[in-house]
Design an enzyme around this catalytic site. Sequence first.
Site, PDB file in Angstrom:
ATOM      1  N   ASP A   1       2.737  -6.016   7.838  1.00  0.00           N
ATOM      2  CA  ASP A   1       1.524  -5.205   7.901  1.00  0.00           C
ATOM      3  C   ASP A   1       0.344  -6.147   7.691  1.00  0.00           C
ATOM      4  OD1 ASP A   1      -0.675  -3.549   7.427  1.00  0.00           O
ATOM      5  OD2 ASP A   1       0.603  -1.926   6.669  1.00  0.00           O
TER       6      ASP A   1
ATOM      7  N   TYR B   1     -10.220  -0.845  11.257  1.00  0.00           N
ATOM      8  CA  TYR B   1     -11.500  -0.421  10.663  1.00  0.00           C
ATOM      9  C   TYR B   1     -11.877  -1.271   9.455  1.00  0.00           C
ATOM     10  CZ  TYR B   1      -7.944   2.176   8.074  1.00  0.00           C
ATOM     11  OH  TYR B   1      -6.816   2.513   7.376  1.00  0.00           O
ATOM     12  N   LYS B   2     -10.994  -2.181   9.045  1.00  0.00           N
ATOM     13  CA  LYS B   2     -11.309  -3.050   7.905  1.00  0.00           C
ATOM     14  C   LYS B   2     -12.029  -4.297   8.446  1.00  0.00           C
ATOM     15  CE  LYS B   2      -7.666  -0.948   5.165  1.00  0.00           C
ATOM     16  NZ  LYS B   2      -6.238  -0.915   4.855  1.00  0.00           N
TER      17      LYS B   2
ATOM     18  N   ARG C   1     -12.829  -4.482  -6.873  1.00  0.00           N
ATOM     19  CA  ARG C   1     -12.362  -5.229  -5.706  1.00  0.00           C
ATOM     20  C   ARG C   1     -13.549  -5.634  -4.834  1.00  0.00           C
ATOM     21  NH1 ARG C   1      -8.341  -2.793  -1.226  1.00  0.00           N
ATOM     22  NH2 ARG C   1     -10.202  -1.564  -0.845  1.00  0.00           N
TER      23      ARG C   1
ATOM     24  N   PHE D   1       0.853  -1.183   0.000  1.00  0.00           N
ATOM     25  CA  PHE D   1       0.000   0.000   0.000  1.00  0.00           C
ATOM     26  C   PHE D   1       0.895   1.240   0.000  1.00  0.00           C
ATOM     27  CE2 PHE D   1      -2.835   3.077   2.092  1.00  0.00           C
ATOM     28  CZ  PHE D   1      -3.987   2.894   1.343  1.00  0.00           C
TER      29      PHE D   1
HETATM   30  C1  LIG Z   1      -5.559   0.437   4.782  1.00  0.00           C
HETATM   31  C2  LIG Z   1      -4.077   0.454   4.777  1.00  0.00           C
HETATM   32  C3  LIG Z   1      -3.349   1.546   5.286  1.00  0.00           C
HETATM   33  C4  LIG Z   1      -4.031   2.791   5.766  1.00  0.00           C
HETATM   34  O1  LIG Z   1      -3.289   3.449   6.742  1.00  0.00           O
HETATM   35  P1  LIG Z   1      -3.983   4.540   7.671  1.00  0.00           P
HETATM   36  O2  LIG Z   1      -2.871   5.196   8.362  1.00  0.00           O
HETATM   37  O3  LIG Z   1      -4.916   3.796   8.596  1.00  0.00           O
HETATM   38  O4  LIG Z   1      -4.765   5.467   6.800  1.00  0.00           O
HETATM   39  C5  LIG Z   1      -1.958   1.439   5.335  1.00  0.00           C
HETATM   40  N1  LIG Z   1      -1.332   0.351   4.886  1.00  0.00           N
HETATM   41  C6  LIG Z   1      -1.997  -0.717   4.377  1.00  0.00           C
HETATM   42  C7  LIG Z   1      -1.244  -1.919   3.889  1.00  0.00           C
HETATM   43  C8  LIG Z   1      -3.391  -0.684   4.283  1.00  0.00           C
HETATM   44  O5  LIG Z   1      -4.053  -1.708   3.738  1.00  0.00           O
END
Ligand SMILES: *Cc1c(COP(=O)(O)O)cnc(C)c1O
Length: 395
Positions: A182, A207-208, A354, A113
């Site tokens: 992660d 939150y996911k 997705r 990400f």
């Molecule tokens: C959803 C996601 C994020 C989002 O980070 P936030 O700081 O919560 O906005 C970061 N890394 C990955 C791999 C994600 O899937």
Amino acid sequence: MTDFASTRAAFHLPEGVTYLDGNSLGPMPHAAKARVAAMMQDEWSEMLITGWNKAGWYTQPRRVGDRIARLIGAGPGQVVMGDTLSIKVFQAVSAARALRPDRRVILSDNGNFPSDLYVAEGLARAVGAELRVVAPEEVEAAIDDHLAVLMITEVDYRTGRRHDMRSLTARAHDAGALTVWDLAHSAGAVDVDLTGADADFAVGCTYKYLNGGPGAPAFIWVHPRHGDAAQPILQGWMGHKSPFAFDLGYAPAPGIERMRVGTPPVIAMTALDAALDVWDDVNLSDLRARSVELTEAFIARVEAACPDLTLHSPRDPERRGSQVGFRHPQGYAVMQALIANGVIGDFRAPDVLRFGFAPLYNDLDDVERAVDTLSRILRDESWNNEQFHKQAAVT
Ligand SMILES: *Cc1c(COP(=O)(O)O)cnc(C)c1O
């Protein structure tokens, strides 16, 4: 056996909606609404500042962390909550890299990400390290004895591709490096086992698939062998060994507590705490089996009914998380049309539709409704309407 009909009943799922976007934002558990209302009434209103002790707000990041620990194969006292995932990525990678001071390279892959890569790039610039980014299938070969930190998101947010945590961690350790995993698309979606994989650091959002609500706090885990050696760069007062001594110099708290930064988001964490109740009766092997059943059924039906779509996720369920991507040259408009017809997934540039499958509340009826609607939209080309081509800020 986990009773998935009863876990589904724990959520508010809006009438007429088939929700396949819990990999971006989980739906609201009924318990979260009631618990936050009670917290406002009984704690914030009545206790005021004394709530930090009386209602246990101060220790909440550890208590909630212990509940998450069970879902990621970690032990009690090893996980702490707070901040956003991007910040926790920084905390973990900076601490891991500081444990390998004679090495320069932070390695990641281009399926990661962007926020994780941006954070690592900024950190590398600040500490004189180098961020190396390779293709996901080249990660293993890129591990060598210059490597300080292997920073990998276990499940790719776009393709759902799942890395082998156990074997990559072993490879990194053989080369003398440390790992940061992660778990944004893993926690609550697949059977994570950090202890079994012998990982070093892990972070994730809530939150996911953990349904903590928009902006719910992130978590960080540090293997106990590094607990008192890992030094966070973000040295906040809540990670100090005695915050209320207000010393001018920093001294880290023992173990995971030092990964805290500042005042925790108590209201948001209260919603998350309530959202975690549903997990008490969930077995992670059942969760994984159900997830595979749903994604396999979805892929088979889409491929039979929608010849215009190309699978963008691994076909082997062993190599896939709990989401499925399909490509279509006009993916954005197709997804907007799908949403307008009550099936909510999302779109990731450049052309990926997705769909996330959350075993706690998705079932085979959802799969069937989603595929019926998708195939109808593609057949009658109703997606090719001007209104579905307008790009919104959040896709
Ligand atoms: C959803 C996601 C994020 C989002 O980070 P936030 O700081 O919560 O906005 C970061 N890394 C990955 C791999 C994600 O899937």
